[in-house]
Motif scaffolding. Structure first.
Motif, PDB file in Angstrom:
ATOM      1  N   HIS B 673       0.837  -1.197   0.000  1.00  0.00           N
ATOM      2  CA  HIS B 673       0.000   0.000   0.000  1.00  0.00           C
ATOM      3  C   HIS B 673       0.873   1.249   0.000  1.00  0.00           C
ATOM      4  CE1 HIS B 673      -3.888  -1.831   0.865  1.00  0.00           C
ATOM      5  NE2 HIS B 673      -3.225  -2.700   1.579  1.00  0.00           N
ATOM      6  N   ALA B 674       2.050   1.114   0.663  1.00  0.00           N
ATOM      7  CA  ALA B 674       2.843   2.310   0.927  1.00  0.00           C
ATOM      8  C   ALA B 674       4.105   2.336   0.087  1.00  0.00           C
ATOM      9  CB  ALA B 674       3.209   2.345   2.407  1.00  0.00           C
ATOM     10  N   ASP B 675       4.582   3.549  -0.169  1.00  0.00           N
ATOM     11  CA  ASP B 675       5.857   3.730  -0.850  1.00  0.00           C
ATOM     12  C   ASP B 675       7.006   3.322   0.063  1.00  0.00           C
ATOM     13  OD1 ASP B 675       5.680   4.635  -3.452  1.00  0.00           O
ATOM     14  OD2 ASP B 675       4.980   6.602  -2.780  1.00  0.00           O
ATOM     15  N   ILE B 676       8.192   3.132  -0.558  1.00  0.00           N
ATOM     16  CA  ILE B 676       9.381   2.878   0.250  1.00  0.00           C
ATOM     17  C   ILE B 676       9.834   4.198   0.878  1.00  0.00           C
ATOM     18  CG2 ILE B 676      11.821   2.244   0.108  1.00  0.00           C
ATOM     19  CD1 ILE B 676      10.989   0.152  -1.954  1.00  0.00           C
ATOM     20  N   LYS B 677      10.076   4.165   2.183  1.00  0.00           N
ATOM     21  CA  LYS B 677      10.435   5.387   2.921  1.00  0.00           C
ATOM     22  C   LYS B 677      11.880   5.266   3.423  1.00  0.00           C
ATOM     23  CE  LYS B 677       6.189   7.424   3.746  1.00  0.00           C
ATOM     24  NZ  LYS B 677       5.132   6.816   4.510  1.00  0.00           N
ATOM     25  N   PRO B 678      12.476   6.364   3.868  1.00  0.00           N
ATOM     26  CA  PRO B 678      13.829   6.287   4.416  1.00  0.00           C
ATOM     27  C   PRO B 678      13.866   5.421   5.676  1.00  0.00           C
ATOM     28  CG  PRO B 678      13.171   8.567   4.065  1.00  0.00           C
ATOM     29  CD  PRO B 678      11.970   7.730   3.838  1.00  0.00           C
ATOM     30  N   VAL B 679      14.947   4.652   5.820  1.00  0.00           N
ATOM     31  CA  VAL B 679      15.083   3.737   6.951  1.00  0.00           C
ATOM     32  C   VAL B 679      16.515   3.804   7.460  1.00  0.00           C
ATOM     33  CG1 VAL B 679      15.080   1.310   7.666  1.00  0.00           C
ATOM     34  CG2 VAL B 679      13.378   2.107   6.032  1.00  0.00           C
ATOM     35  N   PHE B 680      16.745   3.742   8.766  1.00  0.00           N
ATOM     36  CA  PHE B 680      18.091   3.468   9.253  1.00  0.00           C
ATOM     37  C   PHE B 680      18.078   2.304  10.217  1.00  0.00           C
ATOM     38  CE2 PHE B 680      16.785   6.590  12.490  1.00  0.00           C
ATOM     39  CZ  PHE B 680      17.136   5.917  13.658  1.00  0.00           C
ATOM     40  N   LEU B 681      19.179   1.584  10.282  1.00  0.00           N
ATOM     41  CA  LEU B 681      19.332   0.450  11.186  1.00  0.00           C
ATOM     42  C   LEU B 681      20.471   0.783  12.142  1.00  0.00           C
ATOM     43  CD1 LEU B 681      19.444  -2.120   8.314  1.00  0.00           C
ATOM     44  CD2 LEU B 681      17.665  -2.133  10.025  1.00  0.00           C
ATOM     45  N   THR B 682      20.279   0.443  13.407  1.00  0.00           N
ATOM     46  CA  THR B 682      21.359   0.650  14.348  1.00  0.00           C
ATOM     47  C   THR B 682      21.221  -0.341  15.497  1.00  0.00           C
ATOM     48  OG1 THR B 682      22.583   2.301  15.615  1.00  0.00           O
ATOM     49  CG2 THR B 682      20.199   2.401  15.755  1.00  0.00           C
ATOM     50  N   THR B 683      22.335  -0.662  16.132  1.00  0.00           N
ATOM     51  CA  THR B 683      22.268  -1.583  17.270  1.00  0.00           C
ATOM     52  C   THR B 683      21.788  -0.797  18.489  1.00  0.00           C
ATOM     53  OG1 THR B 683      24.585  -1.085  17.648  1.00  0.00           O
ATOM     54  CG2 THR B 683      24.087  -3.149  16.538  1.00  0.00           C
ATOM     55  N   SER B 684      20.745  -1.301  19.132  1.00  0.00           N
ATOM     56  CA  SER B 684      20.286  -0.661  20.369  1.00  0.00           C
ATOM     57  C   SER B 684      19.523  -1.687  21.187  1.00  0.00           C
ATOM     58  CB  SER B 684      19.412   0.551  20.064  1.00  0.00           C
ATOM     59  OG  SER B 684      18.390   0.198  19.176  1.00  0.00           O
ATOM     60  N   GLY B 685      20.235  -2.279  22.142  1.00  0.00           N
ATOM     61  CA  GLY B 685      19.724  -3.409  22.908  1.00  0.00           C
ATOM     62  C   GLY B 685      18.352  -3.200  23.517  1.00  0.00           C
TER      63      GLY B 685
END
Lengths: 144, 865
Positions: B673-685
């Motif tokens: 349904h939705a467009d691809i949006k900006p994403v970030f990945l990071t380690t955060s326990g």
């Protein structure tokens, strides 16, 4: 029109059966015949009461008249309204041709039955009650 | 002197009106005579006796009113005639009834469905004054959120006097409930809520036990529904019992709610005191959590009578300046009326008004095609009734009477069809309910609206289907009809019949086209690559802030069959989003777009087979802050190549700062349904909510059992629960799947009804063209040639219907597809496929009947004159 058709079909079916006339109905038919042209509720009642010495209720009489009219043996017309009737019309009855056939049929079946009784049966009766039987025969003879 | 009045009046009342006057005359005459002869007393007594003896069947008037006797007889005849016609033409009667039953069943079910949805939350007192606070988030684009920041409700209650009540409701899924009973611990997974006491003053959910003034006021109290009370405590009273949430917070039950009505969007059965929320979720309970919005907290209010919602909206704008002065995400708080909640898709509504309208329209169309079908079949056979009409007319039947006769006949068929349809709908309702997750009921005797609808439906369908055949049949000329010389023209115009068929076929073709497009869109969902691996991955939900996670991970990796394990916030695509804002490099302003935050460890990329196009993976560390971003962020930041971002810092929400170490290829983070949006990945326990396990499917059962062992070893208190990722993703499209199935059913029904109508038309043509076919055959025409007489007729009809259906279908389906950011194109071959299916249906329906007509011996058809 279609209703008439149905009515006629109804009559046709009832003719297929034998004419049916009960004892009281037969008395009423005969009385209407006797009172030719003057047969309405009260006069029929009085005629039967005086001739047959039996009481007739208005209810029984009216029911019989209505049934005979439904069967098509009698037909009716309204007559004059008089003062002693509080202005209500009389309903005169006359016998229809079909009614006459019914009466004749009833009479002939009676006679057939009478004729079918073997002489012996009557003789047995006469053998036991001779004086009465003689009397009876005599009266019959007189009537004829 | 007159007779006693009471018996006289009694006589007049019971006596047949036709006999009344003459008998009353007799009674009067006799009364007068007796009066003179026997005196008043005896005359009165006799009169009473006579009246009583007159009270007998031959004299008493009929109860139903003697004047209508004749018409009754005629109506009776109509019924008899109708019945005889049904018996004589069993197959066509069956087709008629079947077609109407299908149409009416659909109408009934759609009505029940629409009625059910329209009845949502309509039982609250002063429902027109109940509102929910919602947020419009203005960034580059406007986003809509059905919630407001958590402290909003509290401030609004204290600062303004617009409302009678304000209440916040926190709802949480899949929470662990422990009940200790007779030394036995029972664990349940439940949906729970934290509610402020006013919640039950706004909404009409009555208590069955407990004091409505004090419930949920004290901390650590709870109320539950009767159903839950029975589930947890059986026959014992629930009051005073203890419920433990997530193995740490205890609540005492202080009240029991009556079971919730099915037609409410609020279906939580356990409510905890809101004042205890601090122990459960500190952020959501705090008074300064203005930074974000969680969809878990909904804020409701009942405005005072006469308060204008716009005034309230303007007043609360002040909160934005006070609490979020610098944010690029400008909030506008709005009031959403309660009766909009169920329908507004923008604010999590489940059933859009558009869908309801479309469904109603489909219902109307189906009833319409069923009626058209009936008209077609009835007029096609009108010639069989011509003798009857002739006889009735010559015996004096008026046109109006005949019209009503045929309308009554239609009414009877409709009535039978309605009864069958009711039985049918009743029978399939349970399946439908479980399929649609609804609680619809069809009860004719308690639901007045349904009853009225059914009655109206009978009248309307009878009118629609009966009027035209009635006009045609009653219009026969008696002489021609009796002579058997009626031509086709008098039995209803052939063109009208063509128009009916074209309408019917347009309707079924539109539905069929819709079905095809939907089918391929659904296939697109399941076949198109999401940009990551979804096979053989199980997702297990865990509590956040869990110190044991690393141990669990290492234990899981020991299990044979486990290929990879990742601790993460969620799968690459999931229903759970966490959006925030970032600052890039040394740009002064916060970026004007929202970005999705995904907490993930170093094994995330390998577990989900995500592809790195530049840079490297995250390092396994909780202390070193590093970021992975997706390609889309580059274009949002107007960067030309990945190299421009590698090594640059980003700052999240002003708190986390670190360099971008890698760029990941775009993947679908939400549904199509939705467009691809900006994403970030990071380690955060502390953000990890899930464990993702990639397993080898060859020994899946053994692997899963071993995983369960590890789980119960580590978490003896929790319930072992997992989902396959591909099932989770399929559930994104549950609504679409339901929609497709419904359209599939309706399209099939429309096709069946259409085919029935076609059969009617071809039978009619076959009868009409008997002679023509005979003559052609005698003169040497071959079968194929003659078949083409039928063929060209129906080819033309289908093509015309297609020309109408194609543009309409195209418009509707383009509109439907516009809901999806990723979609199939409506291409020519879909229209071709649709046309092919229709052609097949027509061929099967028409072929048999016309072949029968064509191969008949011409001697038979020609000698009958």
């Amino acid at each position: 029109m279609a209703q008439l058709l149905i009515l006629q079909i109804g009559i046709y079916y009832s003719r297929m059966k034998k004419y049916q006339l009960g004892e009281f109905e037969e008395v009423v038919m005969l009385t209407v015949g006797i009172l030719y042209g003057e047969a309405y509720g009260v006069s029929i009642k009085k005629e039967i009461e005086s001739r047959l010495k039996r009481g007739v209720s208005v209810g029984a009489l009216q029911t019989a008249l209505r049934r005979l009219e439904d069967k098509g043996y009698l037909k009716s017309h309204e007559g004059e309204a008089t003062e002693e009737r509080a202005g209500r019309p009389k309903k005169y009855f006359t016998i229809t041709a079909y009614g006459k056939k019914a009466m004749e049929y009833t009479r002939s079946t009676r006679e057939e039955l009478w004729n079918a009784i073997p002489k012996v049966a009557l003789k047995v009766v006469t053998g036991f009650r001779l004086p009465v039987a003689d009397n009876l025969q005599l009266e019959t003879g007189n009537n004829e | 002197m007159s007779p006693p009045q009471l018996p006289l009046r009694f006589f007049r009342w019971f006596c047949h009106p036709k006999l009344r006057d003459s008998i009353e005359g007799d009674l009067m005459e006799l009364y007068k005579e007796r009066l003179i002869k026997n005196g008043k007393l005896k005359a009165d007594a006799h009169f009473i006796k006579d009246v009583l003896l007159l009270f007998r069947p031959g004299i008493i008037r009929p109860t139903e009113g003697y004047q209508n006797l004749n018409s009754y007889g005629m109506y009776k005849n109509y019924f008899i005639t109708a019945w005889r016609n049904v018996i004589r033409k069993k197959s066509s009667a069956a087709i008629n009834v079947f077609g109407l039953t299908l149409g009416i069943s659909c109408a009934l079910i759609i009505f029940a469905l629409v009625n059910y949805h329209l009845s949502f939350d309509n039982f609250h007192t002063d429902a027109d004054r109940i509102y929910r606070f919602v947020t419009e988030e203005h960034r580059d684009e406007v986003e809509y959120d059905a919630s407001v920041p958590p402290p909003f409700g509290k401030f609004f209650r204290e600062d303004y006097t617009f409302s009678d009540q304000v209440a916040r409701l926190y709802t949480g899924d899949n929470e662990l409930i422990t009940i200790e009973r007779i030394g036995e611990k029972n664990k349940f997974n439940e949906t729970i809520a934290f509610a402020e006491p006013d919640f039950f003053k706004i909404f009409n959910f009555p208590l069955s036990t407990g004091n409505p003034e004090t419930i949920l006021v004290e901390p650590n109290t709870a109320i539950i529904t009767k159903k839950m009370a029975a589930k947890y405590f059986g026959d014992e009273s629930a009051i005073g019992k203890v419920i433990r949430l997530n193995s740490k917070i205890d609540f005492t039950v202080s009240g029991v709610l009556q079971d919730l009505p099915v037609n409410s969007d609020i279906q939580t059965e356990i409510y905890f005191s809101y004042s205890t929320m601090k122990q459960y979720n500190e952020w959501a309970a705090s008074d300064d959590a203005w930074g974000g919005i969680t969809s878990s907290i909904k804020t409701y209010t009942k405005l005072k009578p006469g308060v204008n919602p716009t005034d309230v909206e303007q007043a609360v704008d002040e909160y934005v300046k006070r609490f979020r002065p610098k944010s690029k995400n400008v909030h506008h708080y709005k009031l959403q009326p309660l009766n909009d909640v169920h329908f507004n898709a923008r604010y999590e509504g489940v059933m859009s008004k558009t869908t309801i309208w479309i469904l109603s329209l489909v219902g109307v169309l189906l009833v319409l095609t069923a009626s058209l079908n009936f008209i077609n079949l009835t007029t096609a056979q009108a010639i069989n009734r011509s003798k009857e009409v002739g006889v009735r007319k010559s015996l004096g039947g008026a046109r109006g009477q005949l019209f009503w006769q045929f309308t009554i006949e239609t009414g009877l068929v409709v009535l039978v069809a309605t009864v069958l349809a009711l039985a049918f709908s009743y029978a399939i309702l349970p399946q439908l309910n479980s399929f649609l997750n609804t609680n619809i009921s069809i009860n004719l005797f308690t639901d007045t609206r349904l009853l009225l609808f059914v009655l109206a439906l009978i009248v309307v369908v009878t009118g629609l289907s009966g009027a035209y055949p009635g006009i045609v049949l009653s219009g026969f000329k008696p002489v021609l009809a009796l002579k058997g010389k009626l031509s086709g023209k008098q039995t209803g115009s052939f063109n009208i019949r063509r128009a009916l068929i074209v309408t019917q076929f347009s309707i079924s073709q539109i539905l069929l086209l819709g079905l095809i497009v939907m089918f391929f869109q659904m296939r697109y969902f399941s076949k198109t690559d999401m940009g990551f691996d979804t096979d053989a991955i199980i997702m297990m939900p865990v509590g956040s802030n869990d110190e044991k996670l690393k141990t669990v991970k290492s234990q899981l990796l020991q299990v044979p069959g486990v290929e990879n394990v990742s601790l993460c916030f969620g799968a690459p695509a999931s229903d759970n989003h966490w959006t925030t804002s970032i600052k890039f490099d040394d740009r002064a302003e916060t970026e004007p777009f929202s970005i999705s935050h995904k907490g993930a460890d170093e094994d995330y990329l390998s577990t989900f087979s995500l592809e790195i196009i530049a840079g490297r993976n995250l390092t396994p560390s909780d202390t070193v802050r590093e970021f992975l971003v997706n390609e889309n962020l580059l274009s949002q930041l107007n960067l030309a190549s990945p190299e421009e971002i590698l090594g640059k810092n980003i700052t999240v929400n002003g708190s986390w700062k670190g360099p971008v170490v890698g760029v990941v290829k775009d993947f679908h983070e939400q549904s199509f349904h939705a467009d691809i949006k900006p994403v970030f990945l990071t380690t955060s326990g502390n953000t990890y909510n899930s464990i993702a396990v990639k397993i080898n499917m060859r020994n899946a059962n053994e692997t899963l059992t071993s995983i369960e062992k590890v789980w119960s070893g580590m978490y003896p208190d929790l319930i072992y629960k997992y989902d396959f990722l591909d099932d989770q993703i399929a559930s994104f499209y549950q609504t679409e799947q339901q929609m497709v199935s419904i359209v599939y059913i309706f399209a099939s029904i429309a096709l069946i009804i259409g085919a029935l109508g076609l059969y009617g038309l071809v039978s009619f043509m076959a009868v009409q063209k008997t002679k023509e076919i005979g003559i052609r055959k005698v003169l040497g025409g071959d079968v194929v040639q003659i078949l083409w007489i039928f063929g060209k007729e129906f080819t033309a009809l289908v093509v015309v219907a297609f020309l109408i259906a194609a543009p309409v279908g195209w418009l509707v389906m383009t509109e439907w597809l516009s809901n999806y950011a990723f979609k199939v194109d409506i291409s020519l071959w879909m229209f071709a496929l649709e046309l092919f299916i229709i052609a097949l249906v027509v061929l099967v329906t028409v072929g048999y009947r016309s072949l029968k007509a064509v191969v008949a011996n011409p001697v038979e058809s020609l000698r009958s004159e």
